[in-house]
Design a protein around this motif. Structure first.
Motif, PDB file in Angstrom:
ATOM      1  N   PHE A 145       6.767  28.058   3.716  1.00  0.00           N
ATOM      2  CA  PHE A 145       7.269  29.263   3.034  1.00  0.00           C
ATOM      3  C   PHE A 145       7.360  29.003   1.533  1.00  0.00           C
ATOM      4  N   ILE A 146       7.465  30.075   0.766  1.00  0.00           N
ATOM      5  CA  ILE A 146       7.728  29.968  -0.674  1.00  0.00           C
ATOM      6  C   ILE A 146       8.980  30.785  -0.939  1.00  0.00           C
ATOM      7  N   PHE A 147      10.038  30.114  -1.406  1.00  0.00           N
ATOM      8  CA  PHE A 147      11.306  30.847  -1.553  1.00  0.00           C
ATOM      9  C   PHE A 147      11.221  31.838  -2.714  1.00  0.00           C
ATOM     10  N   PRO A 148      11.996  32.935  -2.623  1.00  0.00           N
ATOM     11  CA  PRO A 148      11.912  33.979  -3.647  1.00  0.00           C
ATOM     12  C   PRO A 148      12.614  33.601  -4.946  1.00  0.00           C
ATOM     13  N   ASN A 149      12.150  34.197  -6.046  1.00  0.00           N
ATOM     14  CA  ASN A 149      12.825  34.089  -7.332  1.00  0.00           C
ATOM     15  C   ASN A 149      13.847  35.217  -7.405  1.00  0.00           C
ATOM     16  N   ARG A 150      15.109  34.859  -7.504  1.00  0.00           N
ATOM     17  CA  ARG A 150      16.147  35.877  -7.625  1.00  0.00           C
ATOM     18  C   ARG A 150      16.232  36.309  -9.091  1.00  0.00           C
ATOM     19  N   ASN A 151      16.726  37.496  -9.335  1.00  0.00           N
ATOM     20  CA  ASN A 151      17.004  37.971 -10.705  1.00  0.00           C
ATOM     21  C   ASN A 151      15.775  37.994 -11.603  1.00  0.00           C
ATOM     22  N   CYS A 152      14.623  38.300 -11.016  1.00  0.00           N
ATOM     23  CA  CYS A 152      13.419  38.295 -11.852  1.00  0.00           C
ATOM     24  C   CYS A 152      12.564  39.539 -11.606  1.00  0.00           C
ATOM     25  N   SER A 153      13.203  40.646 -11.268  1.00  0.00           N
ATOM     26  CA  SER A 153      12.412  41.869 -11.059  1.00  0.00           C
ATOM     27  C   SER A 153      11.867  42.363 -12.396  1.00  0.00           C
ATOM     28  N   ASP A 154      12.497  41.948 -13.494  1.00  0.00           N
ATOM     29  CA  ASP A 154      11.998  42.296 -14.831  1.00  0.00           C
ATOM     30  C   ASP A 154      11.313  41.084 -15.470  1.00  0.00           C
ATOM     31  N   LEU A 155      10.149  40.730 -14.929  1.00  0.00           N
ATOM     32  CA  LEU A 155       9.419  39.551 -15.425  1.00  0.00           C
ATOM     33  C   LEU A 155       9.207  39.645 -16.933  1.00  0.00           C
ATOM     34  N   HIS A 156       9.379  38.522 -17.610  1.00  0.00           N
ATOM     35  CA  HIS A 156       9.208  38.506 -19.068  1.00  0.00           C
ATOM     36  C   HIS A 156       7.774  38.912 -19.425  1.00  0.00           C
ATOM     37  N   PRO A 157       7.608  39.853 -20.378  1.00  0.00           N
ATOM     38  CA  PRO A 157       6.240  40.316 -20.706  1.00  0.00           C
ATOM     39  C   PRO A 157       5.306  39.189 -21.163  1.00  0.00           C
ATOM     40  N   GLU A 158       5.848  38.185 -21.823  1.00  0.00           N
ATOM     41  CA  GLU A 158       4.989  37.055 -22.244  1.00  0.00           C
ATOM     42  C   GLU A 158       4.435  36.312 -21.031  1.00  0.00           C
ATOM     43  N   ILE A 159       5.223  36.283 -19.940  1.00  0.00           N
ATOM     44  CA  ILE A 159       4.768  35.611 -18.719  1.00  0.00           C
ATOM     45  C   ILE A 159       3.777  36.516 -17.979  1.00  0.00           C
ATOM     46  N   ALA A 160       4.090  37.811 -17.942  1.00  0.00           N
ATOM     47  CA  ALA A 160       3.201  38.771 -17.272  1.00  0.00           C
ATOM     48  C   ALA A 160       1.830  38.813 -17.946  1.00  0.00           C
ATOM     49  N   ALA A 161       1.784  38.469 -19.238  1.00  0.00           N
ATOM     50  CA  ALA A 161       0.502  38.438 -19.955  1.00  0.00           C
ATOM     51  C   ALA A 161      -0.326  37.212 -19.590  1.00  0.00           C
ATOM     52  N   LEU A 162       0.344  36.191 -19.015  1.00  0.00           N
ATOM     53  CA  LEU A 162      -0.357  34.943 -18.694  1.00  0.00           C
ATOM     54  C   LEU A 162      -0.768  34.870 -17.224  1.00  0.00           C
ATOM     55  N   ILE A 163       0.121  35.325 -16.341  1.00  0.00           N
ATOM     56  CA  ILE A 163      -0.161  35.212 -14.902  1.00  0.00           C
ATOM     57  C   ILE A 163       0.133  36.540 -14.206  1.00  0.00           C
ATOM     58  N   ASP A 164      -0.553  36.745 -13.085  1.00  0.00           N
ATOM     59  CA  ASP A 164      -0.328  37.950 -12.281  1.00  0.00           C
ATOM     60  C   ASP A 164       1.140  37.985 -11.835  1.00  0.00           C
ATOM     61  N   PRO A 165       1.850  39.081 -12.107  1.00  0.00           N
ATOM     62  CA  PRO A 165       3.270  39.160 -11.723  1.00  0.00           C
ATOM     63  C   PRO A 165       3.526  38.862 -10.240  1.00  0.00           C
ATOM     64  N   ASN A 166       2.510  39.114  -9.389  1.00  0.00           N
ATOM     65  CA  ASN A 166       2.686  38.795  -7.962  1.00  0.00           C
ATOM     66  C   ASN A 166       2.819  37.294  -7.707  1.00  0.00           C
ATOM     67  N   LYS A 167       2.462  36.496  -8.703  1.00  0.00           N
ATOM     68  CA  LYS A 167       2.569  35.036  -8.544  1.00  0.00           C
ATOM     69  C   LYS A 167       3.990  34.538  -8.781  1.00  0.00           C
ATOM     70  N   VAL A 168       4.874  35.486  -9.111  1.00  0.00           N
ATOM     71  CA  VAL A 168       6.296  35.154  -9.252  1.00  0.00           C
ATOM     72  C   VAL A 168       7.028  35.924  -8.140  1.00  0.00           C
ATOM     73  N   PRO A 169       6.960  35.414  -6.905  1.00  0.00           N
ATOM     74  CA  PRO A 169       7.435  36.199  -5.764  1.00  0.00           C
ATOM     75  C   PRO A 169       8.912  36.581  -5.854  1.00  0.00           C
ATOM     76  N   GLN A 170       9.168  37.838  -5.497  1.00  0.00           N
ATOM     77  CA  GLN A 170      10.550  38.340  -5.467  1.00  0.00           C
ATOM     78  C   GLN A 170      11.102  38.275  -4.048  1.00  0.00           C
ATOM     79  N   GLN A 171      10.193  38.198  -3.078  1.00  0.00           N
ATOM     80  CA  GLN A 171      10.566  38.073  -1.671  1.00  0.00           C
ATOM     81  C   GLN A 171       9.976  36.775  -1.150  1.00  0.00           C
TER      82      GLN A 171
END
Lengths: 424, 84
Positions: free
Chosen positions: A369-395
């Motif tokens: 499994f890959i555990f979820p990232n809590r408190n990150c539904s508002d991914l930082h735009p600088e990070i979203a510009a580098l990697i697909d937001p789906n790569k920072v799982p919320q679930q």
């Protein structure tokens, strides 16, 4: 002589959101936060009044310490480390039975940043009140940095190397790589590795003074630790301990031990506080070199990485860390592997961070499994510009994993990166 | 305080540090703290601090060095109490 293969046969953890592997596994899978309001920090007028402290019941405490050991005992770091270390030993199917001879084949490298800081404070007050003679017999053992490895070695009868490493927030990850080297080179069959960190205002105060901890969530503690979020506002101080039993593969197979994962290796380096590196800021050249060297040493292609467990503390440096991962791996956008930060639920456990996070990483590999990232539904735009937001799982993602990579970075411009593989 | 009362109180104080339970149950004036009761030598300091606290006395370094068995402990405690 051929290098030995090194596997993980036991895990133990004392974390703000779970004590013991079973509770901790559930907590990280569900994204359960261990961050709570801290009345003592409020009383002392800290900017950040929330923290992550493991909850240790008397029943657990009495399982691992004798009443005599608990007399005048005031070292939270040693308490957490002993519990996690002994849990790992037990989990590996190894005995607590007292033998006459030391176990020459087993040792420990168990790190910490400080030891018994509350005991140290208590001792200083006594000394300044001309009561040095009343310090008691354990003031040294509780406050020496190697106290944690000494306590563990005594309880388990370890006869191989017994030491404590210290490298700020990389301490725990470093201990794994140091224990790995010792087994791989044939100097030990078994190393109990991990790290611990004291709790409380006297360890966290310096960070509060540096304004690197969040002061915006004193009324919303569980939302306070926000790695990779656009609204991240500093880390949440915390504490605990993580422990792993590393073992020579032959020995593990001979004992028919459960094998959680294999340690393929990794790298420890420093940016030398040169370039953009300082006492408190990382030199990105060194960070990237640490990651690329780890892959080179273990013969793993970047594209084979199934998941990354980052350092990602919830400060302004998170975007830079992601940038470093993308450049070191040569992967970005949708090619980038899923990444998570345990700090979203446990905060920054300082010298214990690396080991607790490695335990979480190994649990992911073992259970798939890959555990979820809590408190990150508002991914930082600088990070979203580098990697697909789906790569920072919320679930939580349920997924078979083969290769997991984990890095830790610390004050003093020090880095450690370890590669784990599912054992097959 | 009578000698028997001091010994009874000493037993309460040393009990948590004792690792030889049998020697403890047979405790006499001649019992040695380290050799018989197998008290860790570092813990002897804690025993003495506990004695100081209970009897409200202060045991100087020279007396401390002599406190190796029940007999010497009783003698030192009695002398300190009488000096008060």
């Amino acid at each position: 002589m051929q290098n030995k293969r090194v596997v993980i046969t036991g895990l133990g953890v004392v974390a703000p959101n779970g004590v013991g592997i079973s509770d901790f596994t559930k907590a990280i899978q569900n994204g359960t936060s261990g961050i709570r309001h801290d009345a003592e920090l409020e009383r002392l007028q800290f900017s950040c009044q929330i923290a992550g402290k493991p909850i240790i019941t008397d029943a657990v405490l009495n399982e691992y310490f004798t009443p005599l050991e608990l007399r005048n005992f005031n070292s939270s770091g040693i308490m957490y480390g002993v519990i996690a270390g002994m849990q790992a030993w037990q989990d590996a199917g190894l005995s607590f039975e007292v033998q006459v001879d030391p176990d020459w084949d087993s040792g420990t490298i168990f790190g910490t940043g400080t030891s018994g800081i509350d005991k140290f404070r208590e001792s200083i007050y006594k000394i300044d009140h001309f009561e040095t003679r009343k310090l008691g017999s354990t003031a040294v053992a509780q406050t020496m940095n190697s106290g944690i490895s000494a306590y563990l070695a005594g309880k388990l009868g370890l006869g191989n190397q017994v030491t404590t490493n210290s490298s700020a927030c990389t301490t725990g990850t470093e201990s794994i790589l140091m224990g790995f080297d010792r087994i791989r080179s044939g100097q030990a069959k078994r190393m109990l590795v991990g790290s611990t960190s004291d709790s409380g205002p006297y360890i966290w105060g310096g960070f509060d003074a540096m304004r690197v901890c969040t002061f915006k969530h004193n009324d919303t503690p569980e939302e306070g630790s926000r790695p990779m979020s656009a609204t991240a506002s500093g880390f949440v101080p915390s504490s605990g301990a993580g422990a792993l039993v590393l073992e020579d593969l032959e020995s593990a197979l001979a004992r028919k031990a459960t094998i959680y994962a294999e340690v393929l290796g990794g790298t420890i380096n420093s940016g030398g506080q040169r370039g953009e590196g300082t006492m408190t800021a990382p030199n990105s050249v060194a960070v990237q070199k640490c990651i690329t060297d780890a892959l080179q040493q273990t013969g793993i292609q970047a594209s084979a990485i199934d998941t990354i467990n980052g350092h990602l503390t919830a400060t302004s440096k998170d975007s830079l860390e992601i940038k470093n991962w993308t450049e070191a791996l040569g992967l970005s956008g949708t090619d980038f592997p899923p990444i998570n930060s345990l700090k979203s639920t446990v905060g920054h456990c300082l010298s214990a961070a690396g080991s607790i996070e490695c335990v979480a990483t190994v649990l992911q590999l073992h259970h798939g499994f890959i555990f979820p990232n809590r408190n990150c539904s508002d991914l930082h735009p600088e990070i979203a510009a580098l990697i697909d937001p789906n790569k920072v799982p919320q679930q939580m993602l349920i997924k078979d994993l083969t290769i997991a990579i984990k890095a830790s970075f610390g004050f003093g411009d020090v880095n450690a990166c370890v590669v784990f593989k599912k054992y097959a | 305080m009578k000698q028997e009362a001091i010994i009874d109180q000493l037993k309460v104080i040393v009990k948590p540090y004792v690792t030889d339970e049998q020697a403890f149950s047979n405790l006499t004036e001649a019992t040695d703290f380290i050799n018989d009761l197998k008290i860790n030598s570092a813990n002897l300091i804690d025993v003495i601090l506990d004695i100081e606290e209970f009897f409200a006395i202060e045991i100087d370094n020279t007396s401390m060095e002599r406190m190796i068995d029940v007999q010497s402990a009783v003698a030192i405690i009695t002398a300190k109490l009488e000096a008060q």
